[in-house]
Motif scaffolding. Structure first.
Motif, mmCIF file in Angstrom:
data_model
loop_
_atom_site.group_PDB
_atom_site.id
_atom_site.type_symbol
_atom_site.label_atom_id
_atom_site.label_comp_id
_atom_site.label_asym_id
_atom_site.label_seq_id
_atom_site.Cartn_x
_atom_site.Cartn_y
_atom_site.Cartn_z
ATOM 1 N N GLN A 1 30.560 35.115 74.560
ATOM 2 C CA GLN A 1 29.927 33.883 75.290
ATOM 3 C C GLN A 1 29.227 33.087 74.167
ATOM 4 O O GLN A 1 29.529 33.360 72.864
ATOM 5 C CB GLN A 1 28.786 34.533 75.803
ATOM 6 N N ALA A 2 28.754 31.833 74.403
ATOM 7 C CA ALA A 2 28.248 30.992 73.406
ATOM 8 C C ALA A 2 27.154 31.761 72.799
ATOM 9 O O ALA A 2 26.342 32.593 73.398
ATOM 10 C CB ALA A 2 27.668 29.653 74.065
ATOM 11 N N SER A 3 26.677 31.537 71.399
ATOM 12 C CA SER A 3 25.551 32.070 70.739
ATOM 13 C C SER A 3 24.195 31.244 71.389
ATOM 14 O O SER A 3 24.431 30.449 71.984
ATOM 15 C CB SER A 3 25.773 31.437 69.314
ATOM 16 N N GLU B 1 23.878 28.019 70.423
ATOM 17 C CA GLU B 1 24.540 27.091 70.712
ATOM 18 C C GLU B 1 23.982 26.540 72.243
ATOM 19 O O GLU B 1 24.013 25.384 72.618
ATOM 20 C CB GLU B 1 26.135 27.664 70.842
ATOM 21 N N ARG B 2 23.635 27.571 73.161
ATOM 22 C CA ARG B 2 23.066 27.311 74.572
ATOM 23 C C ARG B 2 21.859 26.755 74.486
ATOM 24 O O ARG B 2 21.634 25.725 75.106
ATOM 25 C CB ARG B 2 22.871 28.797 75.012
ATOM 26 N N HIS C 1 22.021 22.981 73.991
ATOM 27 C CA HIS C 1 22.443 22.051 75.114
ATOM 28 C C HIS C 1 21.207 22.097 76.422
ATOM 29 O O HIS C 1 21.408 21.232 77.205
ATOM 30 C CB HIS C 1 23.544 22.766 76.047
ATOM 31 N N VAL D 1 28.257 26.365 78.968
ATOM 32 C CA VAL D 1 28.408 25.572 77.592
ATOM 33 C C VAL D 1 29.640 25.787 77.040
ATOM 34 O O VAL D 1 30.379 24.887 76.570
ATOM 35 C CB VAL D 1 27.251 26.142 76.688
ATOM 36 N N GLU D 2 30.078 26.732 77.453
ATOM 37 C CA GLU D 2 31.631 27.223 76.724
ATOM 38 C C GLU D 2 32.842 26.662 77.618
ATOM 39 O O GLU D 2 33.893 26.169 76.695
ATOM 40 C CB GLU D 2 32.029 28.842 76.641
ATOM 41 N N LEU E 1 29.454 30.666 81.750
ATOM 42 C CA LEU E 1 29.821 30.075 80.770
ATOM 43 C C LEU E 1 29.993 28.176 80.897
ATOM 44 O O LEU E 1 30.896 27.740 80.614
ATOM 45 C CB LEU E 1 31.519 30.188 80.880
#
Length: 202
Positions: A160-162, A165-166, A169, A117-118, A115
């Motif tokens: 979780q982040a898509s 999205e990951r 970052h 990024v989340e 997690l």
């Protein structure tokens, strides 16, 4: 010199933990955010008493430890309960991670977190490595590893982040769509590169 911190993340079934293990074998100090998350709810820690007070004693096993499966079921069903739990645990997990990272003596240290990024955990890092894998392979691996059905794994992927999205970052991406020896060779290549960096930047 204080080691710089590499954030290592990837979705369920991506091979993130296998990558972290190999970095560790190469002498890199690794802090596992999942372990920190387990530690803060151990019996005798204040967070466990708060969770039992909020959800009721049925959230505990006979030995007084947390029934993780029961808690997971409760928070997956309710966005509000999940938020409550995150507000309680995230600051405690952060403290735990920071205390562990302070003990690192390798040139760089790794914060391994599903997690990253989340949550705000990525703010503790100077660089981010994403272990990426196509979603079909991710599903297949996670179902095999956890003996879980497709629905369960899909529900976890949703929290979780898509992938996009990951990857947004990421400073570095390791595509893990082959076998373990390929993954380990990629980790070794990245490790050599990371040893040349100061503060996580070329």
């Amino acid at each position: 010199m204080k080691p710089w911190i590499l954030g290592l993340t990837g979705g369920i079934g991506s091979g993130k933990s296998a990558a972290a293990r190999h970095f560790s074998d190469l002498g890199v100090y690794v802090v596992d955010a999942d372990q920190a998350a387990r530690w803060v709810v151990e019996p005798g820690r204040p967070a466990l008493a708060e969770i039992a007070g909020h959800f009721g004693r049925e959230i505990l096993l006979a030995d007084g430890s947390l029934d993780r499966a029961a808690l997971r079921r409760r928070v997956f069903l309710s966005e509000e309960e999940r938020r409550w739990l995150e507000r309680l645990l995230h600051p405690l997990i952060r403290q735990e991670i920071l205390a562990s990272l302070k003990q690192a003596s390798s040139p760089y240290a790794i914060l391994e977190s599903p997690l990253l990024v989340e949550t705000d955990q990525h703010t503790m890092t100077q660089r981010i490595l994403v272990v990426d894998v196509p979603e079909s392979l991710q599903l297949e691996r996670a179902m095999q590893r956890d003996q879980a059905d497709r629905k369960q794994v899909e529900a976890i992927i949703k929290t979780q982040a898509s992938r996009e999205e990951r990857l947004r970052h990421a400073d570095d991406v390791l595509v893990n769509d082959r076998d373990l020896s390929w993954l380990q060779a990629e980790v070794e290549r990245l490790h050599r590169f990371y040893l040349t960096l100061r503060g996580g930047q070329p």
